[in-house]
Design a protein around this motif. Structure first.
Motif, PDB file in Angstrom:
ATOM      1  N   GLU A   1       0.830  -1.215   0.000  1.00  0.00           N
ATOM      2  CA  GLU A   1       0.000   0.000   0.000  1.00  0.00           C
ATOM      3  C   GLU A   1       0.862   1.262   0.000  1.00  0.00           C
ATOM      4  N   VAL A   2       1.913   1.272   0.786  1.00  0.00           N
ATOM      5  CA  VAL A   2       2.806   2.431   0.838  1.00  0.00           C
ATOM      6  C   VAL A   2       3.485   2.631  -0.500  1.00  0.00           C
ATOM      7  N   MET A   3       3.919   1.555  -1.136  1.00  0.00           N
ATOM      8  CA  MET A   3       4.582   1.660  -2.431  1.00  0.00           C
ATOM      9  C   MET A   3       3.620   2.169  -3.502  1.00  0.00           C
ATOM     10  N   LEU A   4       2.362   1.717  -3.486  1.00  0.00           N
ATOM     11  CA  LEU A   4       1.373   2.184  -4.462  1.00  0.00           C
ATOM     12  C   LEU A   4       1.078   3.672  -4.297  1.00  0.00           C
ATOM     13  N   VAL A   5       0.918   4.118  -3.076  1.00  0.00           N
ATOM     14  CA  VAL A   5       0.664   5.547  -2.824  1.00  0.00           C
ATOM     15  C   VAL A   5       1.871   6.380  -3.249  1.00  0.00           C
ATOM     16  N   THR A   6       3.067   5.916  -2.941  1.00  0.00           N
ATOM     17  CA  THR A   6       4.294   6.628  -3.341  1.00  0.00           C
ATOM     18  C   THR A   6       4.392   6.701  -4.860  1.00  0.00           C
ATOM     19  N   LEU A   7       4.069   5.622  -5.544  1.00  0.00           N
ATOM     20  CA  LEU A   7       4.099   5.604  -7.006  1.00  0.00           C
ATOM     21  C   LEU A   7       3.086   6.586  -7.579  1.00  0.00           C
ATOM     22  N   MET A   8       1.897   6.631  -7.027  1.00  0.00           N
ATOM     23  CA  MET A   8       0.871   7.561  -7.511  1.00  0.00           C
ATOM     24  C   MET A   8       1.308   9.009  -7.303  1.00  0.00           C
ATOM     25  N   ILE A   9       1.922   9.310  -6.176  1.00  0.00           N
ATOM     26  CA  ILE A   9       2.414  10.673  -5.916  1.00  0.00           C
ATOM     27  C   ILE A   9       3.517  11.034  -6.907  1.00  0.00           C
TER      28      ILE A   9
END
Length: 173
Positions: free
Chosen positions: A13-21
């Motif tokens: 989840e943290v990696m997905l949010v970081t990628l979206m940002i």
């Protein structure tokens, strides 16, 4: 009974949010960069406008003809002689404007378009430009479609306009 509480976020989840940002930030970067370049162009154009105005006011106030334009070494400066000097040596009346113009960024180019010289001449006491009416064209090397013009009329009126991009601070040419 089958109700378990989650505490925190998983690594996925943290990696997905970081990628979206990161994707959103990279999409906005060119717009931010262009806005910064436009601001740099407008600041430089305002400095040139103020320097031209200072030259006119010096002619009116000092009772002598004042010139403002490009030297042989491509510097913008003032002169109280009929010929723009080879290098700038700022006269005391307009020293602050010359110092400000020396701080123009490397990406900014100023072209001089006047009838007889690479300068505008303001007449003593009246501040009129006479036959030396024309304009300064201020450009940013990264904004090929945008030019800010500082136009000097024969009666000494100084105005600024923009060609290319729309701008709320400056009217179109």
């Amino acid at each position: 009974m089958g109700n378990t509480a989650k505490n925190g976020f998983s690594l996925l989840e943290v990696m997905l949010v970081t990628l979206m940002i990161a994707i959103l930030a990279s999409a906005g970067w060119p717009t931010l960069q262009r806005t910064m370049q436009q601001q740099q162009l407008m600041s430089a154009a305002e400095l040139v406008y103020l320097a031209v105005r200072d030259a006119r006011l010096a002619a009116i106030g000092n009772g002598a003809d004042w010139w403002f334009g490009k030297t042989a070494s491509a510097e913008l400066c003032f002169s109280d002689h009929a010929v723009i000097p080879a290098q700038c040596s700022p006269p005391h009346a307009a020293e602050s404007s010359v110092i400000a113009l020396q701080k123009l960024p490397e990406q900014i180019h100023v072209d001089v378009h006047f009838h007889a010289n690479q300068a505008v001449r303001f007449s003593a006491h009246t501040g009129m430009a006479g036959f030396s009416a024309g304009h300064f064209a201020v450009r940013h090397q990264e904004l090929a479609d945008t030019t800010v013009k500082i136009i000097v009329s024969s009666i000494g009126r100084i105005r600024m306009c923009i060609e290319g991009a729309r701008n709320s601070r400056v009217p179109p040419c």
